[in-house]
Design an enzyme around this catalytic site. Structure first.
Site, PDB file in Angstrom:
ATOM      1  N   LEU A  17      86.579  51.658  54.642  1.00 18.60           N
ATOM      2  CA  LEU A  17      87.974  51.331  54.332  1.00 18.60           C
ATOM      3  C   LEU A  17      88.817  52.585  54.128  1.00 18.60           C
ATOM      4  O   LEU A  17      89.942  52.674  54.603  1.00 18.60           O
ATOM      5  CB  LEU A  17      88.037  50.446  53.087  1.00 18.60           C
ATOM      6  CG  LEU A  17      87.730  48.965  53.295  1.00 18.60           C
ATOM      7  CD1 LEU A  17      87.436  48.291  51.960  1.00 18.60           C
ATOM      8  CD2 LEU A  17      88.896  48.263  53.991  1.00 18.60           C
ATOM      9  N   ASP A  36      85.820  63.011  50.246  1.00 23.26           N
ATOM     10  CA  ASP A  36      84.521  62.356  50.239  1.00 23.26           C
ATOM     11  C   ASP A  36      83.525  63.276  49.544  1.00 23.26           C
ATOM     12  O   ASP A  36      83.763  64.489  49.439  1.00 23.26           O
ATOM     13  CB  ASP A  36      84.041  62.044  51.660  1.00 23.26           C
ATOM     14  CG  ASP A  36      83.115  60.844  51.716  1.00 23.26           C
ATOM     15  OD1 ASP A  36      83.581  59.739  52.016  1.00 23.26           O
ATOM     16  OD2 ASP A  36      81.910  61.025  51.438  1.00 23.26           O
ATOM     17  N   ASN A  89      90.352  54.979  46.651  1.00 24.92           N
ATOM     18  CA  ASN A  89      89.415  54.079  47.312  1.00 24.92           C
ATOM     19  C   ASN A  89      87.954  54.384  46.993  1.00 24.92           C
ATOM     20  O   ASN A  89      87.082  53.546  47.205  1.00 24.92           O
ATOM     21  CB  ASN A  89      89.631  54.165  48.834  1.00 24.92           C
ATOM     22  CG  ASN A  89      88.598  53.408  49.618  1.00 24.92           C
ATOM     23  OD1 ASN A  89      88.607  52.183  49.685  1.00 24.92           O
ATOM     24  ND2 ASN A  89      87.658  54.133  50.223  1.00 24.92           N
ATOM     25  N   TYR A 155      80.817  46.744  38.125  1.00 28.05           N
ATOM     26  CA  TYR A 155      81.835  46.789  39.173  1.00 28.05           C
ATOM     27  C   TYR A 155      82.999  45.850  38.863  1.00 28.05           C
ATOM     28  O   TYR A 155      84.171  46.224  38.986  1.00 28.05           O
ATOM     29  CB  TYR A 155      81.178  46.430  40.502  1.00 28.05           C
ATOM     30  CG  TYR A 155      82.080  46.439  41.709  1.00 28.05           C
ATOM     31  CD1 TYR A 155      82.525  47.643  42.252  1.00 28.05           C
ATOM     32  CD2 TYR A 155      82.463  45.254  42.328  1.00 28.05           C
ATOM     33  CE1 TYR A 155      83.339  47.654  43.379  1.00 28.05           C
ATOM     34  CE2 TYR A 155      83.268  45.256  43.452  1.00 28.05           C
ATOM     35  CZ  TYR A 155      83.707  46.459  43.967  1.00 28.05           C
ATOM     36  OH  TYR A 155      84.510  46.466  45.082  1.00 28.05           O
ATOM     37  N   LYS A 159      86.888  46.973  38.204  1.00 30.63           N
ATOM     38  CA  LYS A 159      87.963  46.486  39.057  1.00 30.63           C
ATOM     39  C   LYS A 159      88.980  45.655  38.278  1.00 30.63           C
ATOM     40  O   LYS A 159      90.186  45.691  38.576  1.00 30.63           O
ATOM     41  CB  LYS A 159      87.391  45.680  40.219  1.00 30.63           C
ATOM     42  CG  LYS A 159      86.609  46.512  41.235  1.00 30.63           C
ATOM     43  CD  LYS A 159      87.453  47.626  41.825  1.00 30.63           C
ATOM     44  CE  LYS A 159      86.758  48.325  42.987  1.00 30.63           C
ATOM     45  NZ  LYS A 159      87.557  49.444  43.530  1.00 30.63           N
ATOM     46  N   THR A 189      82.039  46.443  55.392  1.00 24.09           N
ATOM     47  CA  THR A 189      81.721  47.805  54.974  1.00 24.09           C
ATOM     48  C   THR A 189      80.254  47.853  54.566  1.00 24.09           C
ATOM     49  O   THR A 189      79.558  46.826  54.557  1.00 24.09           O
ATOM     50  CB  THR A 189      82.580  48.234  53.771  1.00 24.09           C
ATOM     51  OG1 THR A 189      82.228  47.437  52.632  1.00 24.09           O
ATOM     52  CG2 THR A 189      84.062  48.056  54.072  1.00 24.09           C
TER      53      THR A 189
END
Length: 300
Positions: A17, A36, A89, A155, A159, A189
């Site tokens: 993404l 990255d 991201n 997670y 989020k 992904t």
């Protein structure tokens, strides 16, 4: 969508993404800092963007710390003199059920997703406020953060926290002309290809280029990373100046606006609520309004 003259940082953009977001921003005219932890992935992403005629540089750093966030902003400013948009991201998964999740499993996910979003946005906003020309904060949420998901305590919590931060930042940044929104993507992904219902379709796409059927693209709102990238380019643009504090879902052929939590059933009693009063009222007043939880299983 014309982003000429704008500069964006996209964390976790070496692949998936994040790469789709970076490529879409660059194709629209923005200069992009690719980030990255994998230097090879970051370099390859920059080469791909520049080969397509875009402008990009790489900053290889693990997102989470203040130092990493400052390095990303500095890379943008040193390269192009400004920063107009931050897209957070970067992410990792450490999925386990509650009773098997270690402290490290929890802390690692929270460090990258929640703290990494906070530190990167804080550093970006400091620069945007100095420039005095507004800006765009675009963060990555998830259906897990909106509804919860089995095996994802860490997670889902991160989020959900990101969604709450967006609503807070929309208030705090409005005066500076900086918008803050969360993208809630559903795409093929490395994170989603492990889902059994999606796996054969993702494999067919990767190996044979077989397009996803409507049952995925429309029924599940599930598509490729590129399907989600247009929303990010839009939110980075001047056209989105009036949109802030929102959680916006995107995937396949589907675009959706998520609701914010709100009261769905209310009752009052004189003198406050005793345990017995709650027990008496619940079946008649609240039970019919109890909320569902968890991401619905794919209906394929």
């Amino acid at each position: 969508m014309d982003l000429s003259g704008k500069v964006a940082v996209v964390t976790g953009s070496g692949r998936g993404l994040g790469l789709a977001y970076a490529r879409s921003l660059a194709a629209s005219g923005a200069a992009v800092v690719v980030n990255d932890v994998d230097a090879n992935a970051a370099t390859a992403a920059v080469e791909q963007i520049t080969a397509d005629g875009g402008r990009a540089v790489a900053e290889v750093v693990p997102v989470g710390s203040t130092e990493a966030a400052d390095a990303l902003v500095s890379r943008a400013v040193d390269s192009w003199g400004r920063l107009d948009a931050i897209v957070t991201n970067a992410g990792v998964l450490r999925d386990k059920v509650l009773w098997k999740m270690s402290d490290d499993d929890f802390d690692t996910v929270v460090q990258v997703h929640l703290r990494g979003t906070f530190t990167c946005v804080r550093a970006a906003v400091e620069r945007m406020r100095e420039q005095g020309e507004g800006g765009r904060v675009i963060v990555a949420g998830s259906p897990a953060g909106q509804r919860g998901n089995f095996g994802q305590t860490n997670y889902a919590a991160a989020k959900a926290g990101i969604a709450a931060m967006v609503r807070t930042w929309a208030l705090e940044l409005a005066r500076a002309g900086i918008t803050a929104n969360a993208v809630i993507p559903v795409a093929a992904t490395a994170m989603t290809k492990t889902i059994a219902a999606f796996a054969p379709h993702v494999e067919a796409l990767e190996l044979e280029g077989t397009a996803f059927p409507d049952s995925l693209r429309k029924g599940e709102g599930f598509g490729t990373p590129e399907d989600a990238a247009g929303l990010v380019a839009f939110l980075a643009s001047d056209a989105s100046a009036g949109i802030t504090g929102q959680c916006i879902g995107v995937g396949g052929d589907k675009l959706a606006l998520w609701s914010h939590p709100q009261e769905v059933a209310v009752a009052y009693t004189d003198g406050g609520w005793s345990a017995d009063a709650v027990a008496a009222a619940w079946p008649n007043v609240f039970a019919r309004s109890e909320q569902t939880y968890g991401i619905p299983a794919p209906q394929l």
